[in-house]
Motif scaffolding. Structure first.
Motif, PDB file in Angstrom:
ATOM      1  N   LEU A  28       0.868  -1.183   0.000  1.00  7.49           N
ATOM      2  CA  LEU A  28       0.000   0.000   0.000  1.00  7.49           C
ATOM      3  C   LEU A  28       0.898   1.223   0.000  1.00  7.49           C
ATOM      4  N   LYS A  29       0.408   2.302  -0.621  1.00  8.18           N
ATOM      5  CA  LYS A  29       1.166   3.554  -0.587  1.00  8.18           C
ATOM      6  C   LYS A  29       0.483   4.486   0.406  1.00  8.18           C
ATOM      7  N   GLY A  30       1.263   5.119   1.282  1.00  2.91           N
ATOM      8  CA  GLY A  30       0.653   5.962   2.312  1.00  2.91           C
ATOM      9  C   GLY A  30       1.169   7.392   2.281  1.00  2.91           C
TER      10      GLY A  30
ATOM     11  N   LYS B 117       4.428  18.614   9.755  1.00  3.58           N
ATOM     12  CA  LYS B 117       5.396  17.580   9.334  1.00  3.58           C
ATOM     13  C   LYS B 117       4.720  16.640   8.347  1.00  3.58           C
ATOM     14  N   ASN B 118       5.466  16.162   7.368  1.00  2.00           N
ATOM     15  CA  ASN B 118       4.872  15.219   6.413  1.00  2.00           C
ATOM     16  C   ASN B 118       5.166  13.774   6.806  1.00  2.00           C
ATOM     17  N   ILE B 119       4.254  12.908   6.402  1.00  2.00           N
ATOM     18  CA  ILE B 119       4.401  11.472   6.661  1.00  2.00           C
ATOM     19  C   ILE B 119       4.265  10.757   5.313  1.00  2.00           C
ATOM     20  N   ALA B 120       5.109   9.781   5.063  1.00  2.00           N
ATOM     21  CA  ALA B 120       4.964   9.006   3.824  1.00  2.00           C
ATOM     22  C   ALA B 120       5.535   7.624   4.042  1.00  2.00           C
ATOM     23  N   GLY B 121       5.049   6.672   3.316  1.00  6.03           N
ATOM     24  CA  GLY B 121       5.620   5.337   3.458  1.00  6.03           C
ATOM     25  C   GLY B 121       4.862   4.293   2.675  1.00  6.03           C
ATOM     26  N   VAL B 122       5.410   3.098   2.754  1.00  2.76           N
ATOM     27  CA  VAL B 122       4.842   1.962   2.044  1.00  2.76           C
ATOM     28  C   VAL B 122       4.513   0.903   3.095  1.00  2.76           C
ATOM     29  N   ILE B 123       3.374   0.230   2.944  1.00  2.00           N
ATOM     30  CA  ILE B 123       3.035  -0.861   3.874  1.00  2.00           C
ATOM     31  C   ILE B 123       2.993  -2.177   3.093  1.00  2.00           C
ATOM     32  N   PRO B 124       3.817  -3.147   3.504  1.00  6.26           N
ATOM     33  CA  PRO B 124       3.763  -4.450   2.829  1.00  6.26           C
ATOM     34  C   PRO B 124       2.648  -5.298   3.437  1.00  6.26           C
TER      35      PRO B 124
ATOM     36  N   ALA C 231      -2.927  16.643  15.664  1.00  3.94           N
ATOM     37  CA  ALA C 231      -3.287  15.306  15.174  1.00  3.94           C
ATOM     38  C   ALA C 231      -2.298  14.797  14.145  1.00  3.94           C
ATOM     39  N   ARG C 232      -2.406  13.494  13.929  1.00  3.17           N
ATOM     40  CA  ARG C 232      -1.732  12.866  12.800  1.00  3.17           C
ATOM     41  C   ARG C 232      -2.852  12.435  11.875  1.00  3.17           C
ATOM     42  N   ILE C 233      -2.791  12.886  10.638  1.00  2.00           N
ATOM     43  CA  ILE C 233      -3.803  12.462   9.683  1.00  2.00           C
ATOM     44  C   ILE C 233      -3.097  11.642   8.601  1.00  2.00           C
ATOM     45  N   GLY C 234      -3.861  10.840   7.901  1.00  3.94           N
ATOM     46  CA  GLY C 234      -3.196  10.080   6.844  1.00  3.94           C
ATOM     47  C   GLY C 234      -4.135   9.130   6.158  1.00  3.94           C
TER      48      GLY C 234
END
Ligand SMILES: Cc1cc2nc3c(=O)[nH]c(=O)nc-3n(C[C@H](O)[C@H](O)[C@H](O)COP(=O)(O)OP(=O)(O)OC[C@H]3O[C@@H](n4cnc5c(N)ncnc54)[C@H](O)[C@@H]3O)c2cc1C
Length: 394
Positions: A166-168, A247-254, A209-212
């Motif tokens: 997944l792309k986050g 702050k930005n958040i990004a990542g990949v979830i396997p 908050a943290r949104i995403g």
């Protein structure tokens, strides 16, 4: 050439924890981290259960907030409120959490090399020889790949790949207006195709908050496209209308835990092994649990001087017995979830707004073991099973 009993690729939380557990038994352990700072890029919403603290033995200083329930927003913004009666989850400061884990490892004499990427590795006579991006050469008896979702160790040693990624995208925001005890979850094709979006208060007053959100890898638009829309969505407006990104958040979830996580002299753990809950994308609890098994088997193999695949396969068996089945059930749930149309989301969210169902969710709901809910839910509402069967056939 520097020699160690164990080299761990990746100083994320799982690499940090497994290295600490092995060094505790007085074996020499080095950790290679490609970034020049621990927790440099934020790739997490920071929602965990108390179990994560029981495993790591970290103090509560990285806990920012406590969550007792969730408001699930359907595509047409019908809201299903669940929980609320007890603490179900903790919100952590993930950057400091990662730093604390590495501090624990360093206290046990783990050598942490920042800014050094595992670049090349090969097996040579029951040893693993490694080259870093800085051209140093290192040698170890066992290499542990804890190098995240796109693991280099996994590729070099020809392990299978996760079933999907997944792309986050997300952000830390201030100036928001939330009930700090509830997370807001949003589903639907226009919000987060293939997964869901979230708003989680990171303080006890509900102002930060943290949104995403995460999306299926095959979605045409990038996750940032959906994040921008999310910030302007009429359903998120009451919470985010004055939000300011800090702050930005990004990542990949396997997703889809690997069918093989060991070979001669090499093991994979954490996101590298896709030890992630397919229902929520949470990887900290299953990764840490598996890291404990990984450390136990590695210590045993060092004691017996046996680094063969035949010996190390015990690790694969142990983590599968402990959490693997739950992760597989999560994949089945995900198969059903991915096929739901917006109309079906609306229909089932409305159906679940029933005090008897809420009672079951409150009683059995456990974000680490979501499958505990399925039998009591199906008993109360057999149409769920029919729906699941229909979706699995689709
Ligand atoms: C948007 C998003 C939200 C999430 N929210 C949650 C949540 O709320 N709760 C939860 O439990 N989980 C969550 N997760 C999942 C969680 O972040 C991961 O499961 C967790 O980070 C896994 O830890 P890890 O140590 O296995 O991998 P990582 O944290 O990815 O650490 C791997 C480390 O290896 C390093 N590395 C990579 N390649 C190399 C190399 N070749 N050589 C040396 N170093 C290398 C990386 O720089 C990194 O530091 C989320 C993930 C995403 C993307």
């Amino acid at each position: 050439m520097k020699k160690y009993d164990v080299i761990v690729a990746g100083a994320g939380p799982i690499g940090g924890h497994v290295s600490k557990k092995i060094a505790e038994k007085n074996y020499s352990v080095a950790v290679l981290e490609k970034n020049n700072e621990i927790g440099k890029y934020l790739n997490c919403a920071g929602l965990v259960t108390q179990r994560v603290f029981e495993i790591t033995k970290l103090s509560s200083k990285t806990i920012q907030n406590k969550i007792s329930g969730a408001n699930i927003h359907s595509p047409s913004n019908d809201i299903l409120k669940i929980g609320g009666e007890r603490v179900h989850a903790l919100v952590i400061d993930r950057t400091n959490f990662d730093k604390e884990i590495i501090k624990q490892a360093e206290k046990k004499q783990v050598e942490v090399f920042l800014g050094k990427k595992l670049y090349f590795a090969k097996r040579n006579k029951d040893k693993i020889q490694i080259k870093t991006s800085e051209k140093e050469e290192l040698e170890c008896k066992i290499l542990i790949g804890a190098d995240g979702p796109l693991s280099k160790t996994r590729k070099i040693f020809n392990f299978p790949e996760p079933k999907e990624f997944l792309k986050g995208a997300g952000a830390e925001v201030s100036n928001v207006s939330l009930d700090p005890n509830f997370v807001e979850i949003f589903v639907g094709k226009n919000v987060a195709p293939g997964f869901f979006a979230w708003i989680i208060s990171t303080n006890t007053s509900g102002t930060e908050a943290r949104i995403g959100l995460c999306i299926d890898k095959n979605t045409l638009q990038p996750p940032m496209f959906y994040l921008k829309k999310f910030l302007k969505n009429k359903n998120t407006y009451p919470f985010l209308k004055d939000a300011k990104t800090t702050k930005n958040i990004a990542g990949v979830i396997p997703m889809g835990a690997l069918k093989k996580t060991f070979t001669d002299n090499v093991l994979l753990v954490g996101d590298a092994a896709a030890q992630v809950k397919p229902t929520s994308g949470g990887g900290l609890y299953p990764g840490l649990l598996s890291a404990n098994h990984c450390a136990d088997v590695v210590v045993d193999s060092l004691e017996k001087n046996d680094f063969s695949s035949n010996f190390l396969k015990k690790y694969h068996k142990l983590w599968n017995k402990d959490i693997g089945k739950e992760l597989n059930r999560g994949m089945t749930f995900r198969t059903v979830f991915k096929k739901l149309s917006d109309e079906e989301f609306d229909k089932y969210i409305s159906k679940f707004k029933n005090p008897k169902i809420a009672e079951i969710i409150n009683k059995y709901g456990d974000i680490d073991y979501p499958s505990k809910l399925s039998s009591p839910l199906i008993k109360k509402n057999p149409s769920i099973l029919k729906l699941a069967k229909k979706m699995l056939k689709k």
